[in-house]
Design a protein around this motif. Structure first.
Motif, PDB file in Angstrom:
ATOM      1  N   PHE A 136     -32.125  26.350 -18.799  1.00 17.79           N
ATOM      2  CA  PHE A 136     -32.447  25.355 -17.781  1.00 17.79           C
ATOM      3  C   PHE A 136     -33.908  25.427 -17.345  1.00 17.79           C
ATOM      4  CE2 PHE A 136     -27.966  26.146 -17.748  1.00 17.79           C
ATOM      5  CZ  PHE A 136     -27.410  24.886 -17.594  1.00 17.79           C
ATOM      6  N   VAL A 137     -34.588  26.487 -17.753  1.00 16.98           N
ATOM      7  CA  VAL A 137     -36.027  26.575 -17.517  1.00 16.98           C
ATOM      8  C   VAL A 137     -36.791  26.223 -18.791  1.00 16.98           C
ATOM      9  CG1 VAL A 137     -37.920  28.146 -16.916  1.00 16.98           C
ATOM     10  CG2 VAL A 137     -35.769  28.256 -15.661  1.00 16.98           C
ATOM     11  N   ASN A 150     -43.158  26.162 -12.176  1.00 17.41           N
ATOM     12  CA  ASN A 150     -42.838  24.754 -12.364  1.00 17.41           C
ATOM     13  C   ASN A 150     -41.486  24.407 -11.743  1.00 17.41           C
ATOM     14  OD1 ASN A 150     -43.091  22.122 -13.500  1.00 17.41           O
ATOM     15  ND2 ASN A 150     -41.786  22.747 -15.195  1.00 17.41           N
ATOM     16  N   GLN A 151     -40.445  25.188 -12.065  1.00 17.68           N
ATOM     17  CA  GLN A 151     -39.114  24.877 -11.560  1.00 17.68           C
ATOM     18  C   GLN A 151     -38.974  25.209 -10.071  1.00 17.68           C
ATOM     19  OE1 GLN A 151     -38.583  22.895 -13.687  1.00 17.68           O
ATOM     20  NE2 GLN A 151     -36.613  23.390 -14.636  1.00 17.68           N
ATOM     21  N   THR A 152     -39.696  26.205  -9.601  1.00 17.71           N
ATOM     22  CA  THR A 152     -39.658  26.524  -8.177  1.00 17.71           C
ATOM     23  C   THR A 152     -40.247  25.382  -7.360  1.00 17.71           C
ATOM     24  OG1 THR A 152     -39.850  28.883  -8.685  1.00 17.71           O
ATOM     25  CG2 THR A 152     -40.363  28.204  -6.429  1.00 17.71           C
ATOM     26  N   ILE A 178     -35.796  18.279 -15.724  1.00 16.60           N
ATOM     27  CA  ILE A 178     -36.428  18.237 -14.404  1.00 16.60           C
ATOM     28  C   ILE A 178     -37.620  19.172 -14.408  1.00 16.60           C
ATOM     29  CG2 ILE A 178     -34.808  19.972 -13.517  1.00 16.60           C
ATOM     30  CD1 ILE A 178     -35.223  18.749 -10.720  1.00 16.60           C
ATOM     31  N   SER A 179     -38.705  18.759 -13.788  1.00 15.44           N
ATOM     32  CA  SER A 179     -39.937  19.553 -13.782  1.00 15.44           C
ATOM     33  C   SER A 179     -40.681  19.340 -12.477  1.00 15.44           C
ATOM     34  CB  SER A 179     -40.829  19.138 -14.958  1.00 15.44           C
ATOM     35  OG  SER A 179     -42.123  19.689 -14.826  1.00 15.44           O
ATOM     36  N   ILE A 206     -30.547  12.468 -15.463  1.00 15.77           N
ATOM     37  CA  ILE A 206     -29.958  11.440 -14.600  1.00 15.77           C
ATOM     38  C   ILE A 206     -29.824  11.905 -13.155  1.00 15.77           C
ATOM     39  CG2 ILE A 206     -27.866  10.076 -14.159  1.00 15.77           C
ATOM     40  CD1 ILE A 206     -27.423  10.055 -17.219  1.00 15.77           C
ATOM     41  N   PHE A 207     -29.271  13.095 -12.954  1.00 13.40           N
ATOM     42  CA  PHE A 207     -28.912  13.522 -11.604  1.00 13.40           C
ATOM     43  C   PHE A 207     -29.936  14.442 -10.939  1.00 13.40           C
ATOM     44  CE2 PHE A 207     -24.805  12.657 -13.727  1.00 13.40           C
ATOM     45  CZ  PHE A 207     -24.356  11.644 -12.893  1.00 13.40           C
ATOM     46  N   ALA A 208     -30.870  14.981 -11.699  1.00 14.41           N
ATOM     47  CA  ALA A 208     -31.867  15.886 -11.113  1.00 14.41           C
ATOM     48  C   ALA A 208     -33.287  15.363 -11.328  1.00 14.41           C
ATOM     49  CB  ALA A 208     -31.713  17.292 -11.701  1.00 14.41           C
ATOM     50  N   GLY A 209     -33.709  15.272 -12.588  1.00 16.55           N
ATOM     51  CA  GLY A 209     -35.082  14.876 -12.870  1.00 16.55           C
ATOM     52  C   GLY A 209     -35.430  13.480 -12.405  1.00 16.55           C
TER      53      GLY A 209
END
Length: 514
Positions: free
Chosen positions: A242-243, A410-412, A250-251, A89-92
């Motif tokens: 979280f990764v 990916n997360q970076t 989120i990705s 909801i708040f990031a991805g």
């Protein structure tokens, strides 16, 4: 069962309420002419119906990410549910919406050009390299994995390399398909067949959910079981979980895919349903698979409940791809013969369809960088062939090594996209009022807060994770301290820039009025 159902409701409500709020902050313009219309070329800029774009976007960003990532994430315990829900909801959702809509506003440009236009030319160059690296790594993983699985189903000739038997024939077959999907117009293969695969991926998840709620809900993990780390490999919940759960929350890879679909959108109002909506759908899929994996292996007769049963199953298969085994066992047991067919589609077709769009994104990134028109087929091939060579070369690198570095890259990438979104929204808020609709004050916080959080996640991961500096337990505090310092430094740099930008805009407004 209560945790799962509550999480499901929060995701849907999050889309309806927070998704609408994000759309309001962005200030969509329904009358604006989109790149699909103004730049229509019959290859990449092709107008398509919103429902078709949604299903293509969903399949592009889903692949195996929300399935494998969610399964590996639930090993850490019920805390995985919280990250899937609130991360989505708040990031991805914010990340995917902003990357798609910023691309649309900027003429359908690729992710590095989006980020570079907001964060500077130096970051643009870095993002070009990072994005291409990510896409090549992802295409390699989504080529080797399905080829190995297909080899198990239908053995063909193999090639011995450094003690490994590579399924070279299947690799070449998948590679030939990649070549076609990368070069052909977007509506010929991707736009025509991907909605079908996307719908099947959704139906597979719905089937799992129905069986789980109807017959196995008594063994489902609950938040009341505790939020402590249940992983048995000695790695900390933060930042590892979280990764592990990337695509289901989120990705950064999504940011490379959203511009593909922004070139097909015909109205800005469609953005929330396509970009934010596809991310929420992926979050729901991840939620289903996390709950399913944490439920299926429960064995109350032997004192194993939920995640404990999953841990025991993993211990019985050391060195194997546990996520793939879970998908296979769960699908065949709960869905029967149909489940077996869907498992093949989910585990083989889904990564293949993400791999080809990754290569297509790579082609467009290079084309944007070099300003090469992609309408002529020869020019498309001119860019695609070197990319094919890079991916084919990476096939000979150990799969585990490729996957480890893909996860962090990916997360970076997501970190930089969120910071670019923050700057974009701040500029929009402080632009002359006659050039934009009314903007909510402090609206840029929707991107700033997840940008800070993901900066902390990415920075601490590379210091603590085995594929990074692998700080031992007594020294992990150093990793958290350094990551915290990096995060605060980024915040400080943004505050300094924002203060100067706002002052400059105010001065320009005063001068214009005078």
């Amino acid at each position: 069962m209560i945790t799962f159902l509550l999480s499901l409701v929060i995701l849907v409500v999050g889309f309806l309420l927070y998704g609408t709020f994000v759309e309001k902050v962005f200030c969509v313009d329904e009358k604006a002419v989109t790149p699909a219309v103004s730049k229509q070329d019959g290859v990449d800029y092709v107008p398509m119906p919103a429902w078709r774009i949604f299903l293509v976007q969903f399949l592009n960003i889903a692949g195996l990410g929300p399935i494998f990532g969610a399964i590996m994430g639930i090993f850490y315990g019920p805390a995985a549910f919280l990250w899937i829900v609130f991360g989505t909801i708040f990031a991805g959702g914010v990340h995917d919406y902003l990357s798609g809509m910023m691309s649309l506003r900027k003429g359908g440009v690729s992710l590095p050009e989006i980020v570079g236009s907001e964060l500077g030319n130096g970051i643009r160059q870095f993002m070009r390299v990072l994005s291409l690296l990510l896409l090549i790594l992802l295409t390699t993983t989504f080529l080797s994995g399905p080829a190995t699985l297909l080899q198990g189903l239908a053995p063909l000739s193999t090639m011995s390399f450094q003690g490994r038997a590579l399924p070279i024939v299947w690799i070449l077959i998948i590679f030939a398909y990649y070549a076609l999907a990368t070069v052909l117009p977007v509506d010929k293969v991707i736009g025509r067949f991907y909605p079908i695969f996307g719908a099947m991926l959704l139906f597979m998840g719905i089937g799992i959910m129905i069986v789980m709620l109807g017959w196995h809900h008594g063994e489902m993990p609950e938040l009341t079981d505790g939020l402590h780390n249940r992983q048995q490999n000695g790695l900390p919940l933060f930042p590892m979980m979280f990764v592990s759960i990337a695509c289901g929350a989120i990705s950064g890879f999504h940011g490379t895919q959203s511009p593909l679909m922004s070139r097909c959108v015909t109205n800005e109002r469609q953005g929330r349903w396509i970009f934010y909506g596809a991310m929420v759908s992926e979050g729901i899929l991840a939620l289903i698979w996390a709950a399913g994996a944490g439920t299926f292996f429960a064995d109350p007769e032997n004192g194993l409940y939920g995640i404990d049963g999953l841990q025991a199953f993993a211990a019985e298969h050391p060195g194997e791809n546990i996520a793939a085994l879970v998908v296979d066992r769960l699908s065949r047991s709960w869905l029967g013969t149909v489940g077996g067919i869907l498992a093949i589609i989910g585990v083989i077709a889904a990564p293949i369809t993400s791999g080809d769009t990754a290569l297509r994104s790579a082609r467009l990134i290079v084309a944007d960088f070099l300003h090469i028109d992609q309408k002529p087929r020869l020019k498309r091939l001119m860019i695609a062939l070197p990319l094919f060579a890079c991916v084919f070369g990476m096939v000979f690198v150990n799969f585990d090594v490729v996957w480890r570095y893909f996860s962090w890259t990916n997360q970076t990438l997501a970190v930089f996209t969120l910071w670019a979104g923050t700057v974009f929204l701040f500029r929009q808020e402080h632009s002359p009022s006659n050039l934009k609709p009314s903007t909510l004050k402090w609206g840029y916080l929707i991107a700033l807060v997840p940008a800070l959080f993901m900066t902390m996640v990415s920075a601490s991961y590379i210091l603590i994770a085995p594929e990074g500096f692998h700080l031992p337990l007594p020294y992990r505090w150093i990793g958290y301290a350094v990551a915290g310092a990096v995060t605060l430094t980024c915040l400080g740099l943004f505050c300094v820039w924002a203060h100067r930008y706002a002052n400059r805009r105010n001065a320009e407004s005063v001068a214009a009025e005078a």
